[in-house]
Design a protein around this motif. Structure first.
Motif, PDB file in Angstrom:
ATOM      1  N   VAL A 260      13.290  -6.847  13.616  1.00 11.04           N
ATOM      2  CA  VAL A 260      12.080  -6.569  12.842  1.00 11.04           C
ATOM      3  C   VAL A 260      12.372  -5.543  11.746  1.00 11.04           C
ATOM      4  CG1 VAL A 260       9.775  -5.526  12.965  1.00 11.04           C
ATOM      5  CG2 VAL A 260      10.428  -7.306  14.589  1.00 11.04           C
ATOM      6  N   ARG A 261      13.213  -4.565  12.028  1.00 12.08           N
ATOM      7  CA  ARG A 261      13.581  -3.584  10.988  1.00 12.08           C
ATOM      8  C   ARG A 261      14.253  -4.276   9.807  1.00 12.08           C
ATOM      9  NH1 ARG A 261      15.624  -0.530  15.500  1.00 12.08           N
ATOM     10  NH2 ARG A 261      13.991   0.926  16.109  1.00 12.08           N
ATOM     11  N   GLU A 262      15.146  -5.208  10.097  1.00 15.08           N
ATOM     12  CA  GLU A 262      15.808  -5.950   9.023  1.00 15.08           C
ATOM     13  C   GLU A 262      14.793  -6.753   8.216  1.00 15.08           C
ATOM     14  OE1 GLU A 262      19.184  -8.258  10.303  1.00 15.08           O
ATOM     15  OE2 GLU A 262      19.907  -6.617  11.570  1.00 15.08           O
ATOM     16  N   LEU A 263      13.856  -7.391   8.898  1.00 17.26           N
ATOM     17  CA  LEU A 263      12.795  -8.144   8.224  1.00 17.26           C
ATOM     18  C   LEU A 263      11.932  -7.201   7.388  1.00 17.26           C
ATOM     19  CD1 LEU A 263      11.084 -10.702   7.726  1.00 17.26           C
ATOM     20  CD2 LEU A 263       9.833 -10.122   9.825  1.00 17.26           C
ATOM     21  N   ARG A 264      11.540  -6.085   7.970  1.00 18.33           N
ATOM     22  CA  ARG A 264      10.721  -5.094   7.259  1.00 18.33           C
ATOM     23  C   ARG A 264      11.402  -4.648   5.972  1.00 18.33           C
ATOM     24  NH1 ARG A 264      11.180   0.355  10.000  1.00 18.33           N
ATOM     25  NH2 ARG A 264      13.127   0.232   8.825  1.00 18.33           N
ATOM     26  N   ASP A 265      12.680  -4.369   6.060  1.00 19.11           N
ATOM     27  CA  ASP A 265      13.414  -3.900   4.885  1.00 19.11           C
ATOM     28  C   ASP A 265      13.541  -4.999   3.832  1.00 19.11           C
ATOM     29  OD1 ASP A 265      13.566  -1.504   6.239  1.00 19.11           O
ATOM     30  OD2 ASP A 265      15.682  -1.736   6.791  1.00 19.11           O
ATOM     31  N   ALA A 266      13.717  -6.249   4.260  1.00 18.18           N
ATOM     32  CA  ALA A 266      13.793  -7.369   3.318  1.00 18.18           C
ATOM     33  C   ALA A 266      12.441  -7.585   2.632  1.00 18.18           C
ATOM     34  CB  ALA A 266      14.241  -8.639   4.041  1.00 18.18           C
ATOM     35  N   VAL A 267      11.365  -7.496   3.402  1.00 15.86           N
ATOM     36  CA  VAL A 267      10.017  -7.630   2.820  1.00 15.86           C
ATOM     37  C   VAL A 267       9.763  -6.474   1.857  1.00 15.86           C
ATOM     38  CG1 VAL A 267       7.530  -7.608   3.323  1.00 15.86           C
ATOM     39  CG2 VAL A 267       9.089  -8.974   4.749  1.00 15.86           C
ATOM     40  N   ALA A 268      10.162  -5.263   2.233  1.00 16.59           N
ATOM     41  CA  ALA A 268       9.961  -4.088   1.372  1.00 16.59           C
ATOM     42  C   ALA A 268      10.642  -4.274   0.022  1.00 16.59           C
ATOM     43  CB  ALA A 268      10.477  -2.829   2.061  1.00 16.59           C
ATOM     44  N   GLU A 269      11.843  -4.847   0.023  1.00 16.98           N
ATOM     45  CA  GLU A 269      12.559  -5.073  -1.227  1.00 16.98           C
ATOM     46  C   GLU A 269      11.788  -6.042  -2.129  1.00 16.98           C
ATOM     47  OE1 GLU A 269      16.809  -6.916  -2.680  1.00 16.98           O
ATOM     48  OE2 GLU A 269      16.724  -5.941  -0.728  1.00 16.98           O
ATOM     49  N   LYS A 270      11.288  -7.135  -1.549  1.00 20.71           N
ATOM     50  CA  LYS A 270      10.510  -8.112  -2.324  1.00 20.71           C
ATOM     51  C   LYS A 270       9.207  -7.488  -2.827  1.00 20.71           C
ATOM     52  CE  LYS A 270      11.310 -12.348  -2.178  1.00 20.71           C
ATOM     53  NZ  LYS A 270      11.927 -13.266  -3.151  1.00 20.71           N
ATOM     54  N   VAL A 271       8.570  -6.687  -1.983  1.00 23.68           N
ATOM     55  CA  VAL A 271       7.304  -6.044  -2.352  1.00 23.68           C
ATOM     56  C   VAL A 271       7.517  -5.081  -3.514  1.00 23.68           C
ATOM     57  CG1 VAL A 271       5.609  -4.340  -1.538  1.00 23.68           C
ATOM     58  CG2 VAL A 271       6.117  -6.371  -0.152  1.00 23.68           C
ATOM     59  N   ARG A 272       8.585  -4.296  -3.462  1.00 19.45           N
ATOM     60  CA  ARG A 272       8.870  -3.369  -4.570  1.00 19.45           C
ATOM     61  C   ARG A 272       9.085  -4.129  -5.882  1.00 19.45           C
ATOM     62  NH1 ARG A 272      11.636  -0.587  -0.426  1.00 19.45           N
ATOM     63  NH2 ARG A 272      13.589  -1.640  -0.962  1.00 19.45           N
ATOM     64  N   GLY A 273       9.795  -5.239  -5.814  1.00 22.70           N
ATOM     65  CA  GLY A 273      10.013  -6.056  -7.000  1.00 22.70           C
ATOM     66  C   GLY A 273       8.713  -6.653  -7.534  1.00 22.70           C
ATOM     67  N   LEU A 274       7.874  -7.126  -6.644  1.00 27.15           N
ATOM     68  CA  LEU A 274       6.580  -7.678  -7.049  1.00 27.15           C
ATOM     69  C   LEU A 274       5.715  -6.606  -7.689  1.00 27.15           C
ATOM     70  CD1 LEU A 274       4.536 -10.072  -7.050  1.00 27.15           C
ATOM     71  CD2 LEU A 274       3.782  -9.237  -4.794  1.00 27.15           C
ATOM     72  N   ALA A 275       5.656  -5.440  -7.052  1.00 34.31           N
ATOM     73  CA  ALA A 275       4.838  -4.346  -7.594  1.00 34.31           C
ATOM     74  C   ALA A 275       5.321  -3.936  -8.975  1.00 34.31           C
ATOM     75  CB  ALA A 275       4.872  -3.147  -6.633  1.00 34.31           C
ATOM     76  N   ALA A 276       6.618  -3.849  -9.142  1.00 33.96           N
ATOM     77  CA  ALA A 276       7.178  -3.463 -10.454  1.00 33.96           C
ATOM     78  C   ALA A 276       6.820  -4.500 -11.515  1.00 33.96           C
ATOM     79  CB  ALA A 276       8.689  -3.299 -10.347  1.00 33.96           C
TER      80      ALA A 276
ATOM     81  N   THR B 298       0.845  -1.205   0.000  1.00 39.42           N
ATOM     82  CA  THR B 298       0.000   0.000   0.000  1.00 39.42           C
ATOM     83  C   THR B 298       0.873   1.246   0.000  1.00 39.42           C
ATOM     84  OG1 THR B 298      -1.797  -1.168   1.118  1.00 39.42           O
ATOM     85  CG2 THR B 298      -1.798   1.240   1.261  1.00 39.42           C
ATOM     86  N   HIS B 299       1.963   1.200   0.746  1.00 40.51           N
ATOM     87  CA  HIS B 299       2.879   2.335   0.862  1.00 40.51           C
ATOM     88  C   HIS B 299       3.581   2.636  -0.462  1.00 40.51           C
ATOM     89  CE1 HIS B 299       5.299   5.191   3.091  1.00 40.51           C
ATOM     90  NE2 HIS B 299       6.416   4.625   2.681  1.00 40.51           N
ATOM     91  N   VAL B 300       3.805   1.602  -1.280  1.00 38.56           N
ATOM     92  CA  VAL B 300       4.408   1.807  -2.598  1.00 38.56           C
ATOM     93  C   VAL B 300       3.549   2.780  -3.394  1.00 38.56           C
ATOM     94  CG1 VAL B 300       4.894   0.663  -4.796  1.00 38.56           C
ATOM     95  CG2 VAL B 300       5.655  -0.382  -2.671  1.00 38.56           C
ATOM     96  N   GLY B 301       2.233   2.722  -3.157  1.00 44.61           N
ATOM     97  CA  GLY B 301       1.344   3.758  -3.655  1.00 44.61           C
ATOM     98  C   GLY B 301       0.863   3.660  -5.079  1.00 44.61           C
ATOM     99  N   THR B 302       0.820   2.482  -5.643  1.00 45.64           N
ATOM    100  CA  THR B 302       0.284   2.367  -6.988  1.00 45.64           C
ATOM    101  C   THR B 302      -1.211   2.060  -6.929  1.00 45.64           C
ATOM    102  OG1 THR B 302       0.361   1.171  -9.076  1.00 45.64           O
ATOM    103  CG2 THR B 302       1.060  -0.044  -7.133  1.00 45.64           C
ATOM    104  N   ALA B 303      -2.005   2.806  -7.662  1.00 45.77           N
ATOM    105  CA  ALA B 303      -3.457   2.622  -7.684  1.00 45.77           C
ATOM    106  C   ALA B 303      -3.844   1.346  -8.423  1.00 45.77           C
ATOM    107  CB  ALA B 303      -4.117   3.833  -8.335  1.00 45.77           C
ATOM    108  N   GLN B 304      -2.894   0.729  -9.094  1.00 46.30           N
ATOM    109  CA  GLN B 304      -3.176  -0.477  -9.870  1.00 46.30           C
ATOM    110  C   GLN B 304      -3.168  -1.746  -9.021  1.00 46.30           C
ATOM    111  OE1 GLN B 304       0.060   0.798 -12.212  1.00 46.30           O
ATOM    112  NE2 GLN B 304      -1.161   0.888 -14.083  1.00 46.30           N
ATOM    113  N   LEU B 305      -2.748  -1.622  -7.752  1.00 41.37           N
ATOM    114  CA  LEU B 305      -2.691  -2.776  -6.863  1.00 41.37           C
ATOM    115  C   LEU B 305      -3.400  -2.482  -5.550  1.00 41.37           C
ATOM    116  CD1 LEU B 305       1.073  -3.731  -7.358  1.00 41.37           C
ATOM    117  CD2 LEU B 305      -0.915  -4.773  -8.466  1.00 41.37           C
ATOM    118  N   VAL B 306      -4.164  -3.462  -5.081  1.00 37.88           N
ATOM    119  CA  VAL B 306      -4.822  -3.378  -3.781  1.00 37.88           C
ATOM    120  C   VAL B 306      -4.230  -4.475  -2.910  1.00 37.88           C
ATOM    121  CG1 VAL B 306      -7.004  -3.663  -2.552  1.00 37.88           C
ATOM    122  CG2 VAL B 306      -6.962  -2.484  -4.750  1.00 37.88           C
ATOM    123  N   ALA B 307      -3.770  -4.112  -1.726  1.00 32.55           N
ATOM    124  CA  ALA B 307      -3.136  -5.069  -0.816  1.00 32.55           C
ATOM    125  C   ALA B 307      -4.104  -5.491   0.280  1.00 32.55           C
ATOM    126  CB  ALA B 307      -1.894  -4.449  -0.196  1.00 32.55           C
TER     127      ALA B 307
END
Length: 133
Positions: free
Chosen positions: A113-129, A26-35
């Protein structure tokens, strides 16, 4: 205009990993995806350390409530992301199935948890792209 695609993140308790995935997408902010997120056996509340790590990025998770995954969720989601491979689902997946492997942060401190959050964020950005791209 095309309908947004739904991405459903699933983990065991819907209190940590799947909440991270959904909030970060959701934070990535693309209107084309609903999380959305759900769990196999939901906890009572979101993990407070997970919520704090999201707040550090300006993401408010205070309204997040763990919920069970349903057969309807699985059938209607365009993409289902298992945050732990092999989770027992209540029905078939109607769309694409993606399996990621992230450890359970149930008893973690903020730094882990910060390390996990950042690792998940990287995967999420790749998925969204990939999905929007």
């Amino acid at each position: 205009m095309t309908q947004p695609r739904t991405v459903l993140f699933i983990c065991k308790h819907n209190a940590g990993r799947s909440q991270l995935g959904a909030h970060l997408l959701t934070h990535v902010g693309t209107a084309q995806l609903v999380a959305e997120s759900a769990g196999i056996s939901p906890a009572e509340t979101i993990n407070p350390v997970i919520a704090e790590s999201l707040q550090e990025l300006g993401i408010d998770a205070s309204a997040a409530r763990p919920r069970p995954v349903t057969v309807e969720d699985l059938a209607s989601a365009d993409v289902v992301v298992l945050m732990k491979p092999g989770l027992p689902l209540p029905g078939p997946v109607g769309g694409e199935l993606v399996e990621w492997s992230f450890p359970d942060p149930s008893n973690w401190e903020a730094e882990g948890v910060r390390e996990l959050r950042d690792a998940v964020a990287e995967k999420v950005r790749g998925l969204a792209a990939r999905l929007v791209g």
